[in-house]
Design an enzyme around this catalytic site. Structure first.
Site, mmCIF file in Angstrom:
data_model
loop_
_atom_site.group_PDB
_atom_site.id
_atom_site.type_symbol
_atom_site.label_atom_id
_atom_site.label_comp_id
_atom_site.label_asym_id
_atom_site.label_seq_id
_atom_site.Cartn_x
_atom_site.Cartn_y
_atom_site.Cartn_z
ATOM 1 N N GLU A 227 0.811 -1.221 0.000
ATOM 2 C CA GLU A 227 0.000 0.000 0.000
ATOM 3 C C GLU A 227 0.849 1.278 0.000
ATOM 4 O OE1 GLU A 227 -3.360 0.840 -0.185
ATOM 5 O OE2 GLU A 227 -3.646 -1.229 -0.847
ATOM 6 N N HIS B 239 3.647 1.774 -1.814
ATOM 7 C CA HIS B 239 3.869 2.045 -3.246
ATOM 8 C C HIS B 239 2.584 2.563 -3.890
ATOM 9 C CE1 HIS B 239 6.888 -1.277 -2.522
ATOM 10 N NE2 HIS B 239 7.659 -0.354 -3.048
ATOM 11 N N GLY C 181 8.542 8.266 -0.847
ATOM 12 C CA GLY C 181 7.876 8.080 0.437
ATOM 13 C C GLY C 181 8.702 8.643 1.592
ATOM 14 N N ARG D 29 10.465 -5.549 2.792
ATOM 15 C CA ARG D 29 11.287 -6.461 3.604
ATOM 16 C C ARG D 29 10.521 -7.061 4.785
ATOM 17 N NH1 ARG D 29 15.675 -2.659 2.001
ATOM 18 N NH2 ARG D 29 17.186 -3.909 0.851
HETATM 19 P P1 AMP Z 1 11.102 0.768 -2.708
HETATM 20 O O1 AMP Z 1 10.407 -0.075 -3.711
HETATM 21 O O2 AMP Z 1 11.201 0.134 -1.347
HETATM 22 O O3 AMP Z 1 12.401 1.349 -3.209
HETATM 23 O O4 AMP Z 1 10.161 2.012 -2.460
HETATM 24 C C1 AMP Z 1 9.693 2.808 -3.527
HETATM 25 C C2 AMP Z 1 9.126 4.072 -2.965
HETATM 26 O O5 AMP Z 1 8.048 3.744 -2.075
HETATM 27 C C3 AMP Z 1 10.153 4.891 -2.142
HETATM 28 O O6 AMP Z 1 9.985 6.261 -2.449
HETATM 29 C C4 AMP Z 1 9.745 4.587 -0.731
HETATM 30 O O7 AMP Z 1 10.047 5.635 0.172
HETATM 31 C C5 AMP Z 1 8.242 4.430 -0.864
HETATM 32 N N1 AMP Z 1 7.719 3.652 0.264
HETATM 33 C C6 AMP Z 1 8.184 2.470 0.747
HETATM 34 N N2 AMP Z 1 7.482 2.093 1.828
HETATM 35 C C7 AMP Z 1 6.555 3.054 2.046
HETATM 36 C C8 AMP Z 1 5.520 3.241 3.015
HETATM 37 N N3 AMP Z 1 5.308 2.361 3.997
HETATM 38 N N4 AMP Z 1 4.754 4.350 2.928
HETATM 39 C C9 AMP Z 1 4.969 5.261 1.937
HETATM 40 N N5 AMP Z 1 5.919 5.143 0.996
HETATM 41 C C10 AMP Z 1 6.694 4.054 1.044
#
Ligand code: AMP
Length: 279
Positions: free
Chosen positions: A32, A34, A145, A185
């Site tokens: 959620e 993403h 995020g 993760r």
């Molecule tokens: P990642 O796929 O983990 O690299 O995350 C992609 C984007 O989603 C990054 O900008 C993260 O900061 C954002 N993101 C990851 N987890 C969350 C969360 N729980 N709430 C809001 N945004 C998130």
């Protein structure tokens, strides 16, 4: 929605795409968090591009690049349901051909906190891939995020320092009902570890409550947060109060103080943060 795998195909597809164009960079395994970024991008733009790329350059050799959860089919279905126009899912060779030799590095704020734990190559990898994605996609806006608070500051600085004509939009952290910040993760957590992991957000909340009831001494605020982690048997990699502007240490906690925590719980390395003393 169209899935695109090469930069040439992407450029061709975007040549006449209606503007403004919003980019949501991700490593996939959507949750959620993403989807909240994708929804915001959908609201604010005529064209939405979501990139899906597990970026090897931001993982240290001892980290979980190989084990990182990947499910492109499911991600594609979820992106399509949110009305995404283009899913850009390049191969590692497309982004880093064998003769790739150029990286973007940042001093100062990209060398502390996460960098001290994960190595300085972490943000070098993040900054390089974000620079490349900005050049490949040419977005008007890009969505990140607040969950990755230091990353947000690093990207904002990248955009200022290298004059990217991109507006950075930061979206709030999405959490489970018990407070655990959503993360790809979290799948590494066993049931008891999943329960212990709630101590991270509970420690942030305890600190926030202390500040709301008048505490402004950093040492005492940290002690409140620390006590919650201790009780759960969690030894943080860091638990730090920093200025929201430049991540410098603070002498008093006020409305622009970031409390950031990183800790290992079982096999998962988790991070979380809160802005304390806000109104
Ligand atoms: P990642 O796929 O983990 O690299 O995350 C992609 C984007 O989603 C990054 O900008 C993260 O900061 C954002 N993101 C990851 N987890 C969350 C969360 N729980 N709430 C809001 N945004 C998130």
């Amino acid at each position: 929605m169209r899935t695109v795998r090469t930069v040439a195909e992407l450029r061709e597809a975007l040549r006449e795409a209606p503007r403004p164009l919003g980019l949501v960079p991700t490593m996939g395994a959507f949750h959620e968090g993403h989807l909240s970024l994708i929804r915001r991008a959908r609201e604010q733009n005529e064209t939405v591009v979501v990139s899906l790329f597990v970026n090897p350059a931001q993982f240290a050799p001892n980290e979980d690049f190989d084990a990182y959860p990947r499910d492109e089919k499911r991600d594609g279905r979820l992106a399509e349901a949110e009305g995404v126009d283009f899913l850009f899912a390049p191969s590692v060779d497309e982004v880093y051909p064998p003769d790739h030799q150029t990286y973007v590095v940042m001093e100062g704020i990209a060398t502390i906190l996460e960098a001290e734990q994960r190595g300085t190559s972490h943000f070098k990898g993040v900054i390089t891939v974000v620079t490349k994605l900005f050049n490949m996609v040419g977005p008007d806006r890009a969505y990140f995020g607040q969950k990755d608070a230091q990353q947000v500051l690093v990207i904002r600085k990248l955009v200022r320092d290298l004059n990217f004509p991109v507006e950075i939009v930061v979206c709030p952290t999405i959490r489970e009902p018990d407070g655990l910040a959503l993360s790809s993760r979290n799948v590494y957590l066993s049931t008891p570890e999943r329960e212990r992991a709630t101590a991270l957000s509970r420690s942030l909340n305890a600190a926030d409550e202390a500040v709301a009831s008048g505490e402004s001494d950093p040492g005492r605020v940290l002690a409140v947060a620390r006590a919650v982690l201790d009780e759960a048997g969690i030894e943080p990699e860091y638990l730090e109060l920093r200025s929201l502007e430049d991540l410098s240490p603070v002498e008093r906690v006020n409305g622009s103080t970031l409390l950031a925590v990183a800790a290992r719980v079982g096999n998962a390395r988790l991070i979380d943060n809160a802005i304390l003393g806000g109104t």
